[in-house]
Scaffold this motif. Structure first.
Motif, PDB file in Angstrom:
ATOM      1  N   ARG A   1       0.833  -1.216   0.000  1.00 50.96           N
ATOM      2  CA  ARG A   1       0.000   0.000   0.000  1.00 50.96           C
ATOM      3  C   ARG A   1       0.865   1.263   0.000  1.00 50.96           C
ATOM      4  O   ARG A   1       0.663   2.162  -0.789  1.00 50.96           O
ATOM      5  CB  ARG A   1      -0.912  -0.018   1.225  1.00 50.96           C
ATOM      6  CG  ARG A   1      -1.758   1.188   1.379  1.00 50.96           C
ATOM      7  CD  ARG A   1      -3.073   1.008   0.676  1.00 50.96           C
ATOM      8  NE  ARG A   1      -3.935   2.105   1.058  1.00 50.96           N
ATOM      9  CZ  ARG A   1      -4.690   2.738   0.198  1.00 50.96           C
ATOM     10  NH1 ARG A   1      -4.736   2.367  -1.051  1.00 50.96           N
ATOM     11  NH2 ARG A   1      -5.436   3.721   0.601  1.00 50.96           N
ATOM     12  N   CYS A   2       1.848   1.342   0.902  1.00 52.57           N
ATOM     13  CA  CYS A   2       2.681   2.543   1.015  1.00 52.57           C
ATOM     14  C   CYS A   2       4.055   2.353   0.372  1.00 52.57           C
ATOM     15  O   CYS A   2       4.875   3.271   0.401  1.00 52.57           O
ATOM     16  CB  CYS A   2       2.840   2.952   2.474  1.00 52.57           C
ATOM     17  SG  CYS A   2       3.817   1.799   3.459  1.00 52.57           S
ATOM     18  N   ALA A   3       4.317   1.170  -0.170  1.00 48.63           N
ATOM     19  CA  ALA A   3       5.605   0.824  -0.792  1.00 48.63           C
ATOM     20  C   ALA A   3       6.761   0.977   0.198  1.00 48.63           C
ATOM     21  O   ALA A   3       7.876   1.323  -0.188  1.00 48.63           O
ATOM     22  CB  ALA A   3       5.840   1.653  -2.042  1.00 48.63           C
ATOM     23  N   GLY A   4       6.494   0.741   1.479  1.00 48.31           N
ATOM     24  CA  GLY A   4       7.530   0.796   2.491  1.00 48.31           C
ATOM     25  C   GLY A   4       7.818   2.185   3.035  1.00 48.31           C
ATOM     26  O   GLY A   4       8.682   2.354   3.887  1.00 48.31           O
ATOM     27  N   ASP A   5       7.103   3.204   2.554  1.00 50.61           N
ATOM     28  CA  ASP A   5       7.335   4.578   3.020  1.00 50.61           C
ATOM     29  C   ASP A   5       6.727   4.869   4.392  1.00 50.61           C
ATOM     30  O   ASP A   5       6.978   5.926   4.971  1.00 50.61           O
ATOM     31  CB  ASP A   5       6.794   5.581   2.007  1.00 50.61           C
ATOM     32  CG  ASP A   5       7.604   5.609   0.731  1.00 50.61           C
ATOM     33  OD1 ASP A   5       8.779   5.193   0.761  1.00 50.61           O
ATOM     34  OD2 ASP A   5       7.054   6.036  -0.304  1.00 50.61           O
ATOM     35  N   LYS A   6       5.864   4.002   4.883  1.00 49.81           N
ATOM     36  CA  LYS A   6       5.233   4.078   6.206  1.00 49.81           C
ATOM     37  C   LYS A   6       4.130   5.109   6.325  1.00 49.81           C
ATOM     38  O   LYS A   6       3.325   5.054   7.225  1.00 49.81           O
ATOM     39  CB  LYS A   6       6.267   4.337   7.310  1.00 49.81           C
ATOM     40  CG  LYS A   6       7.370   3.325   7.359  1.00 49.81           C
ATOM     41  CD  LYS A   6       8.375   3.676   8.426  1.00 49.81           C
ATOM     42  CE  LYS A   6       9.534   2.711   8.357  1.00 49.81           C
ATOM     43  NZ  LYS A   6      10.572   3.035   9.314  1.00 49.81           N
ATOM     44  N   LYS A   7       4.099   6.094   5.452  1.00 50.48           N
ATOM     45  CA  LYS A   7       3.053   7.126   5.532  1.00 50.48           C
ATOM     46  C   LYS A   7       2.779   7.728   4.167  1.00 50.48           C
ATOM     47  O   LYS A   7       3.529   7.543   3.214  1.00 50.48           O
ATOM     48  CB  LYS A   7       3.414   8.208   6.533  1.00 50.48           C
ATOM     49  CG  LYS A   7       4.744   8.896   6.283  1.00 50.48           C
ATOM     50  CD  LYS A   7       5.002  10.041   7.238  1.00 50.48           C
ATOM     51  CE  LYS A   7       5.380   9.547   8.591  1.00 50.48           C
ATOM     52  NZ  LYS A   7       5.697  10.606   9.542  1.00 50.48           N
ATOM     53  N   PHE A   8       1.695   8.490   4.104  1.00 50.94           N
ATOM     54  CA  PHE A   8       1.293   9.201   2.895  1.00 50.94           C
ATOM     55  C   PHE A   8       1.258  10.691   3.212  1.00 50.94           C
ATOM     56  O   PHE A   8       0.515  11.115   4.100  1.00 50.94           O
ATOM     57  CB  PHE A   8      -0.103   8.753   2.444  1.00 50.94           C
ATOM     58  CG  PHE A   8      -0.187   7.300   2.074  1.00 50.94           C
ATOM     59  CD1 PHE A   8       0.189   6.873   0.810  1.00 50.94           C
ATOM     60  CD2 PHE A   8      -0.638   6.360   2.986  1.00 50.94           C
ATOM     61  CE1 PHE A   8       0.118   5.537   0.458  1.00 50.94           C
ATOM     62  CE2 PHE A   8      -0.716   5.027   2.647  1.00 50.94           C
ATOM     63  CZ  PHE A   8      -0.339   4.613   1.385  1.00 50.94           C
ATOM     64  N   ARG A   9       2.065  11.480   2.510  1.00 50.45           N
ATOM     65  CA  ARG A   9       2.083  12.926   2.775  1.00 50.45           C
ATOM     66  C   ARG A   9       0.726  13.560   2.522  1.00 50.45           C
ATOM     67  O   ARG A   9       0.305  14.453   3.247  1.00 50.45           O
ATOM     68  CB  ARG A   9       3.137  13.611   1.891  1.00 50.45           C
ATOM     69  CG  ARG A   9       4.515  13.524   2.450  1.00 50.45           C
ATOM     70  CD  ARG A   9       5.479  14.532   1.827  1.00 50.45           C
ATOM     71  NE  ARG A   9       5.037  15.106   0.578  1.00 50.45           N
ATOM     72  CZ  ARG A   9       5.620  14.901  -0.609  1.00 50.45           C
ATOM     73  NH1 ARG A   9       6.685  14.142  -0.696  1.00 50.45           N
ATOM     74  NH2 ARG A   9       5.157  15.469  -1.699  1.00 50.45           N
ATOM     75  N   GLN A  10       0.031  13.096   1.486  1.00 50.26           N
ATOM     76  CA  GLN A  10      -1.262  13.698   1.146  1.00 50.26           C
ATOM     77  C   GLN A  10      -2.334  13.449   2.205  1.00 50.26           C
ATOM     78  O   GLN A  10      -3.359  14.112   2.208  1.00 50.26           O
ATOM     79  CB  GLN A  10      -1.748  13.233  -0.238  1.00 50.26           C
ATOM     80  CG  GLN A  10      -2.013  11.761  -0.361  1.00 50.26           C
ATOM     81  CD  GLN A  10      -0.809  10.946  -0.796  1.00 50.26           C
ATOM     82  OE1 GLN A  10       0.323  11.259  -0.463  1.00 50.26           O
ATOM     83  NE2 GLN A  10      -1.063   9.879  -1.546  1.00 50.26           N
ATOM     84  N   TYR A  11      -2.083  12.507   3.120  1.00 48.23           N
ATOM     85  CA  TYR A  11      -3.021  12.239   4.207  1.00 48.23           C
ATOM     86  C   TYR A  11      -2.419  12.594   5.565  1.00 48.23           C
ATOM     87  O   TYR A  11      -2.763  11.997   6.588  1.00 48.23           O
ATOM     88  CB  TYR A  11      -3.445  10.766   4.199  1.00 48.23           C
ATOM     89  CG  TYR A  11      -4.238  10.394   2.966  1.00 48.23           C
ATOM     90  CD1 TYR A  11      -5.496  10.931   2.745  1.00 48.23           C
ATOM     91  CD2 TYR A  11      -3.710   9.524   2.025  1.00 48.23           C
ATOM     92  CE1 TYR A  11      -6.221  10.598   1.620  1.00 48.23           C
ATOM     93  CE2 TYR A  11      -4.419   9.180   0.892  1.00 48.23           C
ATOM     94  CZ  TYR A  11      -5.677   9.728   0.691  1.00 48.23           C
ATOM     95  OH  TYR A  11      -6.381   9.401  -0.424  1.00 48.23           O
ATOM     96  N   ALA A  12      -1.542  13.569   5.593  1.00 50.02           N
ATOM     97  CA  ALA A  12      -0.886  13.971   6.835  1.00 50.02           C
ATOM     98  C   ALA A  12      -1.887  14.445   7.889  1.00 50.02           C
ATOM     99  O   ALA A  12      -1.601  14.404   9.082  1.00 50.02           O
ATOM    100  CB  ALA A  12       0.142  15.061   6.563  1.00 50.02           C
ATOM    101  N   HIS A  13      -3.054  14.886   7.473  1.00 53.97           N
ATOM    102  CA  HIS A  13      -4.079  15.368   8.410  1.00 53.97           C
ATOM    103  C   HIS A  13      -4.827  14.212   9.101  1.00 53.97           C
ATOM    104  O   HIS A  13      -5.574  14.442  10.040  1.00 53.97           O
ATOM    105  CB  HIS A  13      -5.073  16.264   7.677  1.00 53.97           C
ATOM    106  CG  HIS A  13      -5.809  15.579   6.572  1.00 53.97           C
ATOM    107  ND1 HIS A  13      -5.208  15.265   5.368  1.00 53.97           N
ATOM    108  CD2 HIS A  13      -7.078  15.118   6.496  1.00 53.97           C
ATOM    109  CE1 HIS A  13      -6.077  14.659   4.587  1.00 53.97           C
ATOM    110  NE2 HIS A  13      -7.225  14.553   5.252  1.00 53.97           N
ATOM    111  N   VAL A  14      -4.621  12.972   8.647  1.00 52.51           N
ATOM    112  CA  VAL A  14      -5.270  11.815   9.251  1.00 52.51           C
ATOM    113  C   VAL A  14      -4.191  10.946   9.893  1.00 52.51           C
ATOM    114  O   VAL A  14      -3.406  10.302   9.203  1.00 52.51           O
ATOM    115  CB  VAL A  14      -6.039  10.983   8.197  1.00 52.51           C
ATOM    116  CG1 VAL A  14      -6.702   9.782   8.841  1.00 52.51           C
ATOM    117  CG2 VAL A  14      -7.047  11.839   7.466  1.00 52.51           C
ATOM    118  N   ARG A  15      -4.122  10.980  11.207  1.00 54.70           N
ATOM    119  CA  ARG A  15      -3.126  10.202  11.957  1.00 54.70           C
ATOM    120  C   ARG A  15      -1.718  10.381  11.399  1.00 54.70           C
ATOM    121  O   ARG A  15      -0.970   9.419  11.229  1.00 54.70           O
ATOM    122  CB  ARG A  15      -3.491   8.731  11.970  1.00 54.70           C
ATOM    123  CG  ARG A  15      -4.808   8.441  12.612  1.00 54.70           C
ATOM    124  CD  ARG A  15      -4.609   7.539  13.740  1.00 54.70           C
ATOM    125  NE  ARG A  15      -5.882   7.321  14.429  1.00 54.70           N
ATOM    126  CZ  ARG A  15      -6.094   6.351  15.234  1.00 54.70           C
ATOM    127  NH1 ARG A  15      -5.152   5.493  15.469  1.00 54.70           N
ATOM    128  NH2 ARG A  15      -7.245   6.228  15.837  1.00 54.70           N
TER     129      ARG A  15
END
Length: 149
Positions: A16-30
């Motif tokens: 899902r995240c390709a190992g990046d651990k987070k999504f910048r575009q969803y920084a407002h959600v957790r």
């Protein structure tokens, strides 16, 4: 479920995240944390999931006990929502007439509660570290998705 730090399950990079651990575009959600891998960048592989399920079933089979069979002073392990994940509790009282068990937490619960009543028929896991370690060794020997160190 009780765990041991000596048993590891096969994992792979989160798809899902390709190992990046987070999504910048969803920084407002957790803080953008990936929900699939829980922010670790890795998730269990198919063989790792199979080994984990087998481990959980084997531990439940060996350490599980029905509420009706517990005695005062018995030490059990519990998980959310009844207590902190994998807290160790001691049975405080047993009310056989109503079929309920009250337990007292040895470790502090995040909610601040120190007592919890369980319904009859609820299965508890006895605190048996030796049985958990033995199950871990057996699963590592049986499943290629698990390793014991």
């Amino acid at each position: 479920m009780p765990t041991t730090d000596r048993l590891t399950f096969a994992a792979e990079t989160c798809t899902r995240c390709a190992g990046d651990k987070k999504f910048r575009q969803y920084a407002h959600v957790r803080a953008g944390r990936c929900f699939t891998c829980k922010g670790t960048g890795r998730k269990l592989s198919r063989t790792g999931r199979a080994a984990q399920k087998a481990f959980e079933a084997l531990v439940a089979e060996r350490t599980g006990i029905d509420c009706g069979a517990v005695t005062v002073g018995m030490v059990i392990e519990s998980s959310s929502p009844l207590g902190a994940p994998w807290s160790v509790d001691r049975i405080d009282t047993v009310a056989n007439d109503s079929g309920t068990v009250t337990r007292w937490a040895v470790h502090v619960r995040p909610t601040g509660e120190d007592r919890c009543t369980l319904p009859a028929g609820h299965t508890l896991l006895r605190h048996m570290p030796e049985a958990v370690e033995q199950a871990a060794r057996e699963i590592a020997a049986r499943y290629k998705g698990a390793s014991y160190r």
